[in-house]
Design an enzyme around this catalytic site. Structure first.
Site, PDB file in Angstrom:
ATOM      1  N   HIS A 198       0.253  -0.909   0.068  1.00  0.00           N
ATOM      2  CA  HIS A 198       0.317   0.298  -0.215  1.00  0.00           C
ATOM      3  C   HIS A 198       0.457   1.350   0.143  1.00  0.00           C
ATOM      4  O   HIS A 198       0.598   2.346   0.017  1.00  0.00           O
ATOM      5  CB  HIS A 198      -0.377   0.009   1.362  1.00  0.00           C
ATOM      6  CG  HIS A 198      -1.765  -1.200   0.782  1.00  0.00           C
ATOM      7  ND1 HIS A 198      -2.329  -1.444   2.337  1.00  0.00           N
ATOM      8  CD2 HIS A 198      -2.048  -2.120   0.051  1.00  0.00           C
ATOM      9  CE1 HIS A 198      -3.273  -2.861   2.094  1.00  0.00           C
ATOM     10  NE2 HIS A 198      -3.745  -2.825   0.511  1.00  0.00           N
ATOM     11  N   CYS A 218       7.255  18.953 -13.403  1.00  0.00           N
ATOM     12  CA  CYS A 218       6.338  18.400 -15.109  1.00  0.00           C
ATOM     13  C   CYS A 218       4.912  19.355 -14.344  1.00  0.00           C
ATOM     14  O   CYS A 218       4.452  19.033 -15.302  1.00  0.00           O
ATOM     15  CB  CYS A 218       6.462  16.940 -15.593  1.00  0.00           C
ATOM     16  SG  CYS A 218       4.900  16.328 -13.436  1.00  0.00           S
ATOM     17  N   SER A 258      -6.576  -7.655  10.089  1.00  0.00           N
ATOM     18  CA  SER A 258      -7.363  -8.362  10.236  1.00  0.00           C
ATOM     19  C   SER A 258      -8.038  -9.108   9.216  1.00  0.00           C
ATOM     20  O   SER A 258      -8.661  -9.782   8.673  1.00  0.00           O
ATOM     21  CB  SER A 258      -8.539  -6.960  10.309  1.00  0.00           C
ATOM     22  OG  SER A 258      -8.639  -6.073   9.070  1.00  0.00           O
TER      23      SER A 258
END
Ligand code: NAD
Ligand code: ZN
Length: 252
Positions: A124, A160, A199
């Site tokens: 993640h 950019c 979990s």
């Protein structure tokens, strides 16, 4: 022998028998470092509604909400130090027992505990720095925090002009292909898969324990409360992570 010692002994035996183990961690391994997990009482979800990736991209208001949340939570993550659980994991990597650490965490504490960068697979991403979503340029968090806290200035890329965001995978954002591939390879190659402090409900990340099991690895779940995958595990330890892992591995 009390029950805790029995548990640690069972885990130690599985580790002794393993040639190549993989450790998979979730937010639970970092709660002892003062970082709240998501789903426990007092966890992040009780305080904040996460900003979905599409909303973040679509409006400056959502971007501001995103950064407000990030910096409201920043204190705990910035000052956090690895705990006994992280140290035990680090020792298992250092001794060669564990080939890699697959983590859902975004706090960088496995690296801070001494696990080499190339042994940590972040599913993640990482919230301790930021990147440009267009060109990938990396920016540190401090100057962005200072500018945002001063007048809610939104960061843009110097190179950019693209949108800059923490290097995390938000809800609704595509999973990082390289990390997913690396995690898949490690999972298929291991003979012992230890899921710690998760979990096991956020997919696709939570799919890895089952993949390991289906390919012949033993599976251990170490988590304070039961999970949906417990019935597939060879050993379930509903215990506190630091003391349990610390005892099993011999780390203080
Ligand atoms: P989760 O909050 O869903 O589950 C954490 C589990 O750990 C819970 O079941 C809880 O009972 C258990 N737990 C908590 N402290 C424990 C302890 N000391 N000993 C034993 N068990 C303990 O978290 P998750 O499964 O990682 O999934 C949710 C998402 O949360 C991930 O996507 C991750 O990116 C994100 N997240 C990361 C951090 C971090 O980086 N530290 C913090 C919060 C959320
Ligand atoms: Zn850029």
């Amino acid at each position: 022998m009390d029950e805790n010692e029995n548990m640690a002994a069972a885990l130690r035996r599985l580790l002794d028998d393993s040639q190549r183990a993989v450790i998979f961690t979730g937010a639970g391994i970092s709660t002892e470092s003062g970082i709240p997990d998501f789903r426990s009482p007092g966890g992040v979800w009780e305080k904040y509604k996460p900003v979905m990736f599409d909303d973040f991209m679509a409006s400056d208001d959502a971007k501001r909400e995103y950064w407000r949340q990030r910096f409201a939570r920043a204190g705990d993550m910035r000052e956090a130090e690895p705990n006994r659980g992280h140290r035990a994991v680090e020792k298992l990597v250092q001794t060669g027992k564990v080939s890699s650490v697959i983590t859902q965490n975004i706090d960088g504490l496995h690296q801070k505990s001494g696990v080499p960068d190339d042994k940590v697979i972040e599913l993640h991403g990482n919230s301790t720095y930021t990147t440009c979503l267009d060109c990938g340029s990396r920016y540190e968090l401090e100057p962005i925090r200072d500018a945002f806290l001063a007048n809610e200035t939104l960061p843009i890329c110097d190179a950019c002009g693209g949108v800059v965001k923490t290097a995390t995978i938000s809800f609704g954002q595509a999973m990082p292909e390289d990390a997913m591939r690396a995690a898949q390879i490690e999972t298929l190659q291991c003979d012992l898969f230890i899921a710690i402090g998760s979990s096991l409900v956020v997919y696709p990340a939570a799919g890895f324990p089952l993949i390991a099991k289906e390919h012949g690895a033993s599976m251990v779940i170490l988590n304070r409360e039961p999970t949906d995958l417990d019935r597939h595990a060879d050993l379930v330890l509903n215990e506190e992570i630091g003391p349990t892992l610390g005892d099993a591995v011999g780390v203080n």
